[in-house]
Enzyme design. Structure first.
Site, PDB file in Angstrom:
ATOM      1  N   LEU A 195       0.819  -1.208   0.000  1.00 56.54           N
ATOM      2  CA  LEU A 195       0.000   0.000   0.000  1.00 56.54           C
ATOM      3  C   LEU A 195       0.853   1.257   0.000  1.00 56.54           C
ATOM      4  O   LEU A 195       0.542   2.236  -0.707  1.00 56.54           O
ATOM      5  CB  LEU A 195      -0.936  -0.004   1.216  1.00 56.54           C
ATOM      6  CG  LEU A 195      -1.904   1.184   1.318  1.00 56.54           C
ATOM      7  CD1 LEU A 195      -2.820   1.248   0.096  1.00 56.54           C
ATOM      8  CD2 LEU A 195      -2.721   1.094   2.603  1.00 56.54           C
ATOM      9  N   ASN A 196       1.932   1.261   0.760  1.00 58.52           N
ATOM     10  CA  ASN A 196       2.799   2.433   0.809  1.00 58.52           C
ATOM     11  C   ASN A 196       3.426   2.716  -0.562  1.00 58.52           C
ATOM     12  O   ASN A 196       3.464   3.863  -1.018  1.00 58.52           O
ATOM     13  CB  ASN A 196       3.890   2.231   1.861  1.00 58.52           C
ATOM     14  CG  ASN A 196       4.804   3.428   1.972  1.00 58.52           C
ATOM     15  OD1 ASN A 196       4.382   4.531   2.300  1.00 58.52           O
ATOM     16  ND2 ASN A 196       6.095   3.220   1.691  1.00 58.52           N
ATOM     17  N   ASP A 263       7.971 -11.245  -0.705  1.00 59.78           N
ATOM     18  CA  ASP A 263       8.602 -12.291  -1.518  1.00 59.78           C
ATOM     19  C   ASP A 263       7.723 -13.533  -1.565  1.00 59.78           C
ATOM     20  O   ASP A 263       7.585 -14.185  -2.606  1.00 59.78           O
ATOM     21  CB  ASP A 263       9.967 -12.670  -0.938  1.00 59.78           C
ATOM     22  CG  ASP A 263      10.969 -11.523  -0.964  1.00 59.78           C
ATOM     23  OD1 ASP A 263      10.777 -10.586  -1.765  1.00 59.78           O
ATOM     24  OD2 ASP A 263      11.922 -11.559  -0.167  1.00 59.78           O
TER      25      ASP A 263
END
Length: 473
Positions: A195-196, A263
Site C-alpha cells: 500500500l505504501n 517475496d
C-alpha cells in the site's frame, strides 16, 4: 472461492532481480555494555538465508516448482553462501559476479527472538544490463512465468527489454515494484506493490473506493494486466480491467515478523500461475501463504506441505473420506510436520461402542489415524451373503464423523497389505487377542522399522452378534 493445491513440479519460473544475503547472529544477552548503554549479545549461532530475489526463488523451489535465478553479486564468500544454499534446494543460479564489490548483506542481531540491530552492507552495482538481458533471453525457453524482483539495488536496469522479451513468447511477467516510477513496468501482466508503494505513485487513498479508482487509472496508464495491492492487516486487493475488485482479508493468526512477506506473495503467485491456476485462485493461495510466513522469524520459505495444509483447513477437508492419492498427500504433509501415522482397518459394517472405544485407543498411539475400510465386495467375501448391511460410502461417512478418526479410505482387496506398502504407517494397530505375528501386514510394517500393536476389544460388542440378533427377531 474454491481452492485446490496445484501441481507445481512441472511449472518452471524464471526470477530476475536483486539478490542479497540475510545473515542472522543469534545469542543471549544478560547485561549492558560498560562502554555504552547497549545490550551485550554473546553470539552463539550464525545463520545465512537467501534474501530479496534469492528468497523469491527459494520460496518457488520450496513449493516444488523448478526455479532459475538471474542476479548480480560480488565475488566473495557471501555470494558463495547464497549459491550453495540455493543450489542445495534445486534453484539454478546464473549470477553476474562483480569483482571488488560486495554482495548485498543484511546482518541482523537477535536475542530471545527479538531483533536488536540491523546492519546493511551494500554498494550500487555497476551491472552489465545487456549481459543480464542475454542471460534472460537464453533462459526463457520453456519458462511459464517471469518474475522481476526489484529492490532498486541495480540488478534490474532495463526492465522493458525483459518485459517485451517475455511478452513476445507469451510468458506472463510479474513484477514486485520499487521506486517512484512504475512506468518501467509498463506492459507487465501483474505488479504487486504494497500500500505504501502504491500510494507513493498515485497519492493517498482515503478509502477502498479511491484505491480501486486510482488502481484502475494506473492499469490503463501502464497497460497492466492486473494490479495486486498488499495492505498488511487489511489483506489484499486484486484489480483487473473489466472485473469487479477482489478484496481478500489478512489470514495471519499471529504476526511475528513481516520480513520477506512480499517475496512469499509473488513467489506463490508465480508458481501458482505457472501451474495453471487462474489469477483469483493464485492470489487466494498467496494470501494464505503470506499468513503463514508472517508467523515465522525472519526471511522464511513456505513449503508445499504447509500451504497444502492451509488449503485443506480453508476448505474444511483436513480430515474425512479421501481417495488413495489424497491420502498419500495428506500423509506426506503430516510427516513434514513431524506427525506420527497410525493405521488400522476393518469392515465396520454396523458401528457399535466397541468400535468407538477401539478407534479412540488406536488414535492414542500417534498423531494421525488412518482407517482403511473394506469395500462391499470384499466384505461379502469375508462375511458371507447378506453382508454388508451398510454400503461402503455410508460406513465411511459415519466413521469419518468420529473425533478419533483423521482419514478414511476404502480398499477392494481382502487384506490391506497393498495399502500398507503405500502408506507405510509408523504404527499398525489391530484389535483382538492376536499375537503380533498373526496380524495381517505385520511383516510389511516391521520390515521398514514400523511398530505393530494389538489392542484389546470391548467385551460383548460384536457386529456379527448384533446382525444375528436382529435377524432372529
Amino acid at each position: 472461492m474454491k481452492l485446490s493445491m496445484p501441481r507445481f513440479d512441472q511449472a518452471p519460473v524464471l526470477v530476475v532481480g536483486d539478490v542479497m544475503l540475510d545473515r542472522y547472529w543469534h545469542g543471549g544477552t544478560s547485561r549492558i555494555s560498560p562502554e555504552a548503554p547497549v545490550p551485550v549479545v554473546k553470539v552463539e549461532q550464525i545463520e545465512d538465508r537467501p534474501g530479496g530475489a534469492a528468497n523469491v526463488a527459494l520460496n518457488i523451489a520450496a513449493l516444488g516448482a523448478p526455479a532459475v535465478l538471474v542476479g548480480v553479486t560480488g565475488a566473495d564468500e557471501a555470494a558463495d553462501s547464497l549459491s550453495n544454499s540455493l543450489q542445495a534446494v534445486g534453484v539454478k543460479t546464473r549470477f553476474q559476479r562483480i569483482a571488488h564489490q560486495p554482495t548485498i548483506v543484511k546482518l541482523r542481531v537477535l536475542s530471545r527472538h527479538q531483533q536488536l540491530l540491523r546492519m546493511d552492507f551494500e554498494e550500487a552495482f555497476s551491472t552489465d544490463a545487456e549481459a543480464i538481458a542475454r542471460d534472460v533471453e537464453a533462459l526463457l525457453e520453456g519458462v511459464k512465468v517471469l518474475v522481476l524482483s526489484d529492490y532498486g539495488k541495480g540488478a534490474l536496469k532495463n526492465h522493458q527489454v525483459l518485459v517485451q522479451a517475455a511478452r513476445a513468447r507469451g510468458i506472463p511477467v510479474l513484477a514486485d515494484p520499487k521506486g517512484k516510477d512504475f512506468s518501467i513496468y509498463r506492459g507487465a501482466s501483474l505488479i504487486t506493490p504494497n500500500l505504501n508503494e502504491f500510494e507513493t505513485i498515485v497519492g493517498r487513498c482515503a478509502d477502498e473506493a479511491e484505491l480501486v479508482a486510482k488502481g484502475a487509472a494506473l492499469m490503463r496508464e501502464l497497460d497492466l494486466g492486473a494490479l495486486l495491492v498488499t495492505r498488511g492487516e487489511h489483506g489484499m486487493t486484486l484489480l483487473r480491467p473489466d472485473h469487479a475488485p477482489l478484496h481478500l482479508p489478512a489470514r495471519a493468526r499471529e504476526v511475528f515478523d513481516v520480513t520477506g512477506a512480499g517475496d512469499t506473495v509473488i513467489s506463490t503467485l508465480a508458481a501458482s500461475l505457472a501451474a495453471g491456476e487462474e489469477l483469483p485462485q493464485a492470489v487466494a493461495l498467496a494470501n494464505l501463504a503470506a499468513g503463514i510466513v508472517v508467523g515465522k522469524l525472519g526471511t522464511a520459505a513456505i513449503s508445499a506441505p504447509e500451504l497444502r495444509r492451509a488449503v485443506q483447513r480453508e476448505q474444511g477437508s483436513e480430515r474425512g473420506v479421501l481417495s488413495l492419492d489424497q491420502l498419500l498427500l495428506a500423509i506426506e504433509d503430516a510427516r513434514a510436520h513431524g506427525e506420527k501415522i497410525v493405521f488400522t482397518n476393518g469392515c465396520f459394517d454396523i458401528l457399535h461402542a466397541g468400535h468407538v472405544t477401539y478407534l479412540e485407543q488406536a488414535r492414542a498411539q500417534g498423531d494421525r489415524l488412518v482407517l482403511a475400510v473394506n469395500d462391499d465386495a470384499s466384505v461379502s467375501r469375508l462375511k458371507g451373503p447378506g453382508r454388508p448391511i451398510n454400503s461402503v460410502d455410508r460406513r465411511m461417512a459415519v466413521l469419518a464423523g468420529l473425533g478419533a478418526v483423521d482419514w478414511v479410505v476404502s480398499f477392494a482387496e481382502d487384506t490391506p497389505e497393498r495399502l500398507l506398502e503405500l502408506v507405510q504407517p509408523d504404527v499398525l494397530v489391530k484389535g483382538g487377542d492376536y499375537g503380533i505375528d498373526q496380524v495381517v501386514g505385520a511383516e510389511i510394517v516391521t520390515a521398514y522399522g514400523g511398530e505393530v500393536r494389538v489392542l484389546g476389544l470391548v467385551e460383548n460388542s460384536s457386529t456379527t452378534a448384533i446382525v444375528e440378533k436382529i435377524r432372529s427377531k
